[in-house]
Design a protein around this motif. Structure first.
Motif, PDB file in Angstrom:
ATOM      1  N   ILE A 226       0.950  -1.188   0.116  1.00 49.57           N
ATOM      2  CA  ILE A 226      -0.198  -0.120   0.048  1.00 49.57           C
ATOM      3  C   ILE A 226       0.755   1.346   0.069  1.00 49.57           C
ATOM      4  CG2 ILE A 226      -2.205  -0.701   1.052  1.00 49.57           C
ATOM      5  CD1 ILE A 226      -1.217  -0.055   3.722  1.00 49.57           C
ATOM      6  N   ASP A 227       2.084   1.034   0.215  1.00 51.63           N
ATOM      7  CA  ASP A 227       3.133   2.349  -0.017  1.00 51.63           C
ATOM      8  C   ASP A 227       4.391   1.683  -0.229  1.00 51.63           C
ATOM      9  OD1 ASP A 227       4.163   4.812  -0.445  1.00 51.63           O
ATOM     10  OD2 ASP A 227       3.784   5.489   1.500  1.00 51.63           O
ATOM     11  N   VAL A 228       5.268   2.211  -1.024  1.00 55.44           N
ATOM     12  CA  VAL A 228       6.575   1.676  -1.331  1.00 55.44           C
ATOM     13  C   VAL A 228       7.547   3.153  -1.024  1.00 55.44           C
ATOM     14  CG1 VAL A 228       8.330   1.070  -2.927  1.00 55.44           C
ATOM     15  CG2 VAL A 228       5.726   0.192  -2.878  1.00 55.44           C
ATOM     16  N   LEU A 229       8.409   2.979   0.208  1.00 54.27           N
ATOM     17  CA  LEU A 229       9.169   3.964   0.496  1.00 54.27           C
ATOM     18  C   LEU A 229      10.730   3.514  -0.097  1.00 54.27           C
ATOM     19  CD1 LEU A 229       7.768   4.244   4.119  1.00 54.27           C
ATOM     20  CD2 LEU A 229       7.345   5.905   2.196  1.00 54.27           C
ATOM     21  N   ARG A 230      11.069   3.871  -1.109  1.00 54.17           N
ATOM     22  CA  ARG A 230      12.316   3.465  -1.603  1.00 54.17           C
ATOM     23  C   ARG A 230      13.635   3.961  -0.965  1.00 54.17           C
ATOM     24  NH1 ARG A 230       9.826   1.049  -5.637  1.00 54.17           N
ATOM     25  NH2 ARG A 230       8.515   2.184  -7.070  1.00 54.17           N
ATOM     26  N   HIS A 231      13.374   5.127  -0.226  1.00 51.77           N
ATOM     27  CA  HIS A 231      14.599   5.502   0.650  1.00 51.77           C
ATOM     28  C   HIS A 231      14.306   5.595   2.113  1.00 51.77           C
ATOM     29  CE1 HIS A 231      16.416   6.664  -3.148  1.00 51.77           C
ATOM     30  NE2 HIS A 231      15.357   7.235  -3.488  1.00 51.77           N
ATOM     31  N   GLY A 232      13.295   4.534   2.502  1.00 52.82           N
ATOM     32  CA  GLY A 232      13.151   4.446   3.827  1.00 52.82           C
ATOM     33  C   GLY A 232      12.334   5.689   4.481  1.00 52.82           C
ATOM     34  N   HIS A 233      11.967   5.630   5.586  1.00 57.20           N
ATOM     35  CA  HIS A 233      11.191   6.786   6.264  1.00 57.20           C
ATOM     36  C   HIS A 233      11.979   7.915   6.200  1.00 57.20           C
ATOM     37  CE1 HIS A 233       7.997   4.230   8.036  1.00 57.20           C
ATOM     38  NE2 HIS A 233       8.834   3.401   8.523  1.00 57.20           N
ATOM     39  N   ALA A 234      11.000   9.078   5.763  1.00 57.01           N
ATOM     40  CA  ALA A 234      11.679  10.402   5.728  1.00 57.01           C
ATOM     41  C   ALA A 234      12.201  10.912   6.834  1.00 57.01           C
ATOM     42  CB  ALA A 234      10.453  11.408   5.219  1.00 57.01           C
ATOM     43  N   ASP A 235      11.926  10.565   8.243  1.00 62.59           N
ATOM     44  CA  ASP A 235      12.196  10.987   9.490  1.00 62.59           C
ATOM     45  C   ASP A 235      13.359  10.081  10.129  1.00 62.59           C
ATOM     46  OD1 ASP A 235      10.948   8.718  10.033  1.00 62.59           O
ATOM     47  OD2 ASP A 235       9.527   9.660  11.433  1.00 62.59           O
ATOM     48  N   ASP A 236      14.173   9.266   9.298  1.00 61.64           N
ATOM     49  CA  ASP A 236      15.285   8.390   9.630  1.00 61.64           C
ATOM     50  C   ASP A 236      16.393   9.489   9.639  1.00 61.64           C
ATOM     51  OD1 ASP A 236      17.421   6.623   9.875  1.00 61.64           O
ATOM     52  OD2 ASP A 236      16.315   5.015   8.472  1.00 61.64           O
ATOM     53  N   PRO A 237      16.984   9.735  10.797  1.00 63.85           N
ATOM     54  CA  PRO A 237      18.038  10.562  11.058  1.00 63.85           C
ATOM     55  C   PRO A 237      19.432   9.982   9.859  1.00 63.85           C
ATOM     56  CG  PRO A 237      17.974   9.365  12.555  1.00 63.85           C
ATOM     57  CD  PRO A 237      16.764   8.880  11.929  1.00 63.85           C
ATOM     58  N   ARG A 238      19.482   8.727   9.556  1.00 66.54           N
ATOM     59  CA  ARG A 238      20.547   8.258   8.872  1.00 66.54           C
ATOM     60  C   ARG A 238      20.683   8.882   7.287  1.00 66.54           C
ATOM     61  NH1 ARG A 238      19.426   2.146   9.205  1.00 66.54           N
ATOM     62  NH2 ARG A 238      17.630   3.092   8.464  1.00 66.54           N
ATOM     63  N   PRO A 239      21.710   9.053   6.943  1.00 67.35           N
ATOM     64  CA  PRO A 239      22.130   9.481   5.598  1.00 67.35           C
ATOM     65  C   PRO A 239      21.268   8.601   4.537  1.00 67.35           C
ATOM     66  CG  PRO A 239      24.205   9.258   6.528  1.00 67.35           C
ATOM     67  CD  PRO A 239      23.073   8.724   7.460  1.00 67.35           C
ATOM     68  N   ILE A 240      20.584   9.100   3.568  1.00 71.40           N
ATOM     69  CA  ILE A 240      19.901   8.457   2.528  1.00 71.40           C
ATOM     70  C   ILE A 240      20.342   7.344   1.946  1.00 71.40           C
ATOM     71  CG2 ILE A 240      20.162   9.393   0.385  1.00 71.40           C
ATOM     72  CD1 ILE A 240      17.382   9.909  -0.101  1.00 71.40           C
ATOM     73  N   ILE A 241      21.843   7.221   1.761  1.00 68.96           N
ATOM     74  CA  ILE A 241      22.471   6.162   1.429  1.00 68.96           C
ATOM     75  C   ILE A 241      22.449   4.924   2.156  1.00 68.96           C
ATOM     76  CG2 ILE A 241      24.768   6.825   2.147  1.00 68.96           C
ATOM     77  CD1 ILE A 241      24.500   5.847  -1.350  1.00 68.96           C
ATOM     78  N   LYS A 242      22.518   5.141   3.388  1.00 68.91           N
ATOM     79  CA  LYS A 242      22.452   3.712   4.518  1.00 68.91           C
ATOM     80  C   LYS A 242      20.819   3.595   4.949  1.00 68.91           C
ATOM     81  CE  LYS A 242      26.778   4.909   6.367  1.00 68.91           C
ATOM     82  NZ  LYS A 242      27.748   4.864   7.524  1.00 68.91           N
ATOM     83  N   ARG A 243      19.822   4.233   4.652  1.00 71.90           N
ATOM     84  CA  ARG A 243      18.547   3.861   4.687  1.00 71.90           C
ATOM     85  C   ARG A 243      18.186   2.632   3.981  1.00 71.90           C
ATOM     86  NH1 ARG A 243      15.376   9.566   4.234  1.00 71.90           N
ATOM     87  NH2 ARG A 243      16.578  10.743   5.347  1.00 71.90           N
TER      88      ARG A 243
END
Length: 186
Positions: A13-30
């Motif tokens: 029902i949703d695909v978050l290709r870069h993980g959660h937006a509120d994840d504090p890790r750099p986008i490459i590590k999500r």
């Protein structure tokens, strides 16, 4: 009312290709995340995919054994933890599950029983009161319902039986304090 078991299939029902937006890790590590709803018991799930080409409303195999597109089921979600997109897509996904498994949902009209002296399982469906309950029980006694169209034809007061089921499933998912579960597990 259902026995809880593991889900074997889920609808994205949703695909978050870069993980959660509120994840504090750099986008490459999500890690990518898929929010999904189980096909059997309507469990809300957070899934870690193996591949990045998963689409909304795609059916994913999450049971034991080989999973071509799913690495693992990370956790179960509450309705409040769904993304805005997942909340918007949820009714459409449930409707798809109901339509594709019509015979399973017809059984509620054919095999439902009283819960107590004053409450019948069918009372839990939105819009079914004493008069309509009596009409459904009389009709199914003559012959079991065979489809949603059959219910519509024989019970004129129920123009959209699939919508009644959809509304009940949404209520069970959204309200953690609902007492009786016809379609979902707690």
């Amino acid at each position: 009312m259902r026995v809880e078991t593991k889900e074997s299939q889920a609808l994205a029902i949703d695909v978050l290709r870069h993980g959660h937006a509120d994840d504090p890790r750099p986008i490459i590590k999500r890690e990518p995340i898929v929010q999904a709803i189980g096909v059997d018991q309507f469990k809300l799930l957070e899934i870690i995919p193996k591949v990045s080409d998963i689409e909304i409303h795609e059916l994913l195999y999450i049971g034991d054994g080989e999973r071509p597109k799913v690495e693992r089921v990370k956790r179960r979600l509450k309705y409040s933890e769904l993304t805005a997109t997942a909340k918007l897509e949820l009714p459409y996904a449930i409707e798809k599950i109901i339509v594709e498994n019509e015979e399973r949902f017809i059984e509620i009209f054919n095999k439902s029983v009283p819960i107590s002296l004053k409450l019948h399982m069918l009372h839990l469906l939105p819009g079914i009161g004493k008069k309509l309950l009596s009409e459904v029980l009389d009709a199914r006694q003559k012959s079991p319902f065979t489809s949603f169209d059959d219910i519509r034809t024989r019970i004129k007061s129920i123009p959209h039986p699939e919508r009644m089921i959809l509304d009940r499933i949404l209520e069970e998912i959204k309200d953690p304090d609902v007492k009786y579960h016809l379609f979902t597990s707690r």
